[in-house]
Design an enzyme around this catalytic site. Structure first.
Site, PDB file in Angstrom:
ATOM      1  CE  LYS A  31      42.400  15.714  63.992  1.00 46.55           C
ATOM      2  NZ  LYS A  31      41.280  14.764  64.107  1.00 46.55           N
ATOM      3  CE  LYS A  70      42.013  11.055  59.014  1.00 48.01           C
ATOM      4  NZ  LYS A  70      40.826  11.888  60.473  1.00 48.01           N
ATOM      5  CG  ASP A 116      29.830   5.183  50.766  1.00 51.37           C
ATOM      6  OD1 ASP A 116      29.939   3.936  49.587  1.00 51.37           O
ATOM      7  OD2 ASP A 116      29.837   4.508  52.142  1.00 51.37           O
ATOM      8  NE  ARG A 119      48.700  11.328  70.256  1.00 53.85           N
ATOM      9  CZ  ARG A 119      49.175  10.002  69.046  1.00 53.85           C
ATOM     10  NH1 ARG A 119      48.788   9.148  70.238  1.00 53.85           N
ATOM     11  NH2 ARG A 119      49.248  10.430  68.590  1.00 53.85           N
TER      12      ARG A 119
END
Length: 242
Positions: free
Chosen positions: A37, A66, A69, A220
């Protein structure tokens, strides 16, 4: 170490520069095909070239920008993303029906032009950092979190989206109400005993599998692990064991 392409563990590459990224990827055997990703930090720092570099290494790419608009702007942007050869990309479902439709149209056109399969268009419903209280008090939404996410997922499905990014806590509820081939990609995944960080709605990989997640996103717990390869193998095994 084989990756199930039907149920991928997507590794969130939360790195600030190419050196950190290279050090991380070099720890994995060359023959292993990952699903990676690329989010805003990495893409805005290194640009489209990093997508092409990873694509050339044979890894699948989840380009998580993401977009949100007006429909025309999103459509033109998606043409560019479709040309990159990524496998997944994202919009915000809150952009509305016309934006979702325009995003899919642009993504399909760009991929076709470049000779790639159309990437899966995934819509963000409510971020996993948003609590039920924030939904009501800050977004002024009268629905429950589950009801809100369902409405956004149904909108996504109706207007051409392939799936949603949602909390693993909502997957079981959503799956019963959406098409069988609709995808549920879930962040907020933490191995048992790991710190939650800024994620408020979390599950373990095995719990997400039981709930019905199509794919999980893990950052993480893998990227900051003492041995990222072992951490990845453990999470993958847990996710595929159910």
């Amino acid at each position: 170490m084989e990756l199930s392409m039907e149920k991928p563990v997507m590794i969130a590459l939360d790195f600030k520069n190419q050196g950190e990224l290279k050090h991380f990827l070099d720890q994995f055997p060359a023959h292993v095909k990952l699903t990676l990703k690329i989010g805003m930090e990495l893409f805005y720092g290194l640009g489209p070239d990093i997508v092409r570099d990873i694509h050339e290494k044979g890894h699948d790419i989840f380009l998580d920008l993401k977009l949100n608009d007006i429909p025309n702007t999103v459509e033109k942007a998606m043409v560019q993303l479709g040309r990159m050869g990524v496998q997944y990309t994202t919009i915000h479902a809150l952009g509305g029906s016309e934006m979702i439709r325009a995003a899919k149209r642009g993504l399909t056109a760009g991929a076709k032009e470049a000779g790639y399969q159309t990437p899966k268009l995934l819509a963000v419903t409510e971020l996993t950092s948003i609590s039920e209280t924030q939904l009501h008090e800050e977004q002024n939404v009268g629905l429950s979190m589950s009801e809100q996410v369902l409405k956004l997922a149904e909108l996504t499905s109706q207007f051409g989206g392939d799936g949603v990014i949602c909390s693993p806590n909502e997957v079981e509820y959503l799956k019963a109400k959406l098409p069988e081939d609709f995808l549920f990609v879930t962040p907020g995944i933490r191995p048992a005993g790991a710190e939650k960080g800024d994620q408020k709605r979390t599950m373990t990989p095995a719990e997400a599998a039981v709930a019905g997640s199509s794919a999980i996103v893990v950052g993480r717990p893998i990227t900051l692990a003492e041995d990222p390869v072992v951490a990845y193998q453990t999470i993958l095994s847990d996710f595929l064991s159910k």
